[in-house]
Design an enzyme around this catalytic site. Structure first.
Site, PDB file in Angstrom:
ATOM      1  N   THR A  65      32.436  -2.065 -17.750  1.00 15.12           N
ATOM      2  CA  THR A  65      31.713  -2.568 -18.913  1.00 15.12           C
ATOM      3  C   THR A  65      30.459  -3.242 -18.389  1.00 15.12           C
ATOM      4  O   THR A  65      30.369  -3.576 -17.215  1.00 15.12           O
ATOM      5  CB  THR A  65      32.561  -3.538 -19.770  1.00 15.12           C
ATOM      6  OG1 THR A  65      31.942  -3.712 -21.032  1.00 15.12           O
ATOM      7  CG2 THR A  65      32.731  -4.892 -19.108  1.00 15.12           C
ATOM      8  N   CYS A  66      29.471  -3.428 -19.249  1.00 14.20           N
ATOM      9  CA  CYS A  66      28.214  -4.049 -18.848  1.00 14.20           C
ATOM     10  C   CYS A  66      28.074  -5.371 -19.586  1.00 14.20           C
ATOM     11  O   CYS A  66      28.125  -5.401 -20.810  1.00 14.20           O
ATOM     12  CB  CYS A  66      27.034  -3.141 -19.188  1.00 14.20           C
ATOM     13  SG  CYS A  66      25.433  -3.925 -18.882  1.00 14.20           S
ATOM     14  N   ILE A  67      27.885  -6.458 -18.845  1.00  9.58           N
ATOM     15  CA  ILE A  67      27.692  -7.759 -19.488  1.00  9.58           C
ATOM     16  C   ILE A  67      26.290  -8.313 -19.230  1.00  9.58           C
ATOM     17  O   ILE A  67      25.951  -9.380 -19.708  1.00  9.58           O
ATOM     18  CB  ILE A  67      28.758  -8.774 -19.038  1.00  9.58           C
ATOM     19  CG1 ILE A  67      28.676  -9.064 -17.549  1.00  9.58           C
ATOM     20  CG2 ILE A  67      30.145  -8.302 -19.424  1.00  9.58           C
ATOM     21  CD1 ILE A  67      29.542 -10.213 -17.102  1.00  9.58           C
ATOM     22  N   GLN A  68      25.453  -7.561 -18.512  1.00 13.03           N
ATOM     23  CA  GLN A  68      24.137  -8.051 -18.149  1.00 13.03           C
ATOM     24  C   GLN A  68      23.164  -8.114 -19.334  1.00 13.03           C
ATOM     25  O   GLN A  68      22.168  -8.817 -19.261  1.00 13.03           O
ATOM     26  CB  GLN A  68      23.517  -7.181 -17.045  1.00 13.03           C
ATOM     27  CG  GLN A  68      24.087  -7.442 -15.674  1.00 13.03           C
ATOM     28  CD  GLN A  68      25.479  -6.840 -15.495  1.00 13.03           C
ATOM     29  OE1 GLN A  68      25.820  -5.852 -16.106  1.00 13.03           O
ATOM     30  NE2 GLN A  68      26.294  -7.480 -14.676  1.00 13.03           N
ATOM     31  N   LEU A  69      23.425  -7.411 -20.411  1.00 14.31           N
ATOM     32  CA  LEU A  69      22.489  -7.366 -21.533  1.00 14.31           C
ATOM     33  C   LEU A  69      22.845  -8.335 -22.655  1.00 14.31           C
ATOM     34  O   LEU A  69      22.319  -8.232 -23.757  1.00 14.31           O
ATOM     35  CB  LEU A  69      22.411  -5.929 -22.082  1.00 14.31           C
ATOM     36  CG  LEU A  69      21.973  -4.865 -21.078  1.00 14.31           C
ATOM     37  CD1 LEU A  69      21.942  -3.486 -21.719  1.00 14.31           C
ATOM     38  CD2 LEU A  69      20.623  -5.199 -20.467  1.00 14.31           C
TER      39      LEU A  69
END
Length: 171
Positions: A65-69
């Site tokens: 999953t991506c949490i950087q955005l």
């Protein structure tokens, strides 16, 4: 004896997956109020949503999953981003810690019994790979408890339609 127990366990997992499955939630539908856990295995709480929220379902912790955005989602009016998996609290905490050493604002939610994703109609039998029924890989955009958008990966091992940049473009 072991093979009998193994067969019985596999049959039970398949039966549970089949029993839990229901029609997939659709835009205009209502996010159910269900007990989940965050940070404390002994304290369940009801996920109650206010304002615009994103719910990200994953088959399991550490499956991508991506949490950087997160800040970009906030700038689009999103209150909270919830990452939900059919895992226990301890695994979800470890995954969050591995993804970020600082507080991301992304909330990692343990649906340890699979009740929440089952009510969404987004559970599948992942027994062959993950040992039990698990969450589909999905994204739901909701305003309060009203669903505005549902995106479900056709292949839960890939991140295409549920990628953070794709969801941001739809907000």
């Amino acid at each position: 004896m072991t093979s009998i127990l193994t067969a019985a366990t596999e049959a039970a997992h398949s039966a549970v997956g089949g029993l839990l499955a229901k029609a997939q939630i659709q835009p205009g539908g209502t996010i159910p109020i269900a007990s989940v856990k965050e940070g404390d295995a002994a304290k369940a709480f009801e996920l109650r949503l206010q304002g615009k929220n994103i719910i990200v379902g994953v088959p399991g912790a550490f499956t991508g999953t991506c949490i950087q955005l997160f800040e970009q989602f906030k700038s689009k009016g999103v209150n909270d981003v919830f990452v939900v998996a059919v895992n226990d609290v301890f695994v979800m905490k470890a995954w969050k810690a591995q993804l970020s050493t600082s507080d991301t604002g992304v909330r990692f939610i343990a649906d340890d019994k699979g009740a929440f994703v089952s009510q969404l109609g987004l559970i599948f039998d992942a027994s062959p790979l993950l040992g039990s029924p698990r969450s589909e890989r999905f994204v739901i955009v909701a305003d309060g408890h009203t669903v505005e958008l549902v995106a479900v990966e056709p292949d839960p091992t890939k991140i295409t339609v549920t990628a953070a940049d794709k969801v941001l473009a739809l907000l």
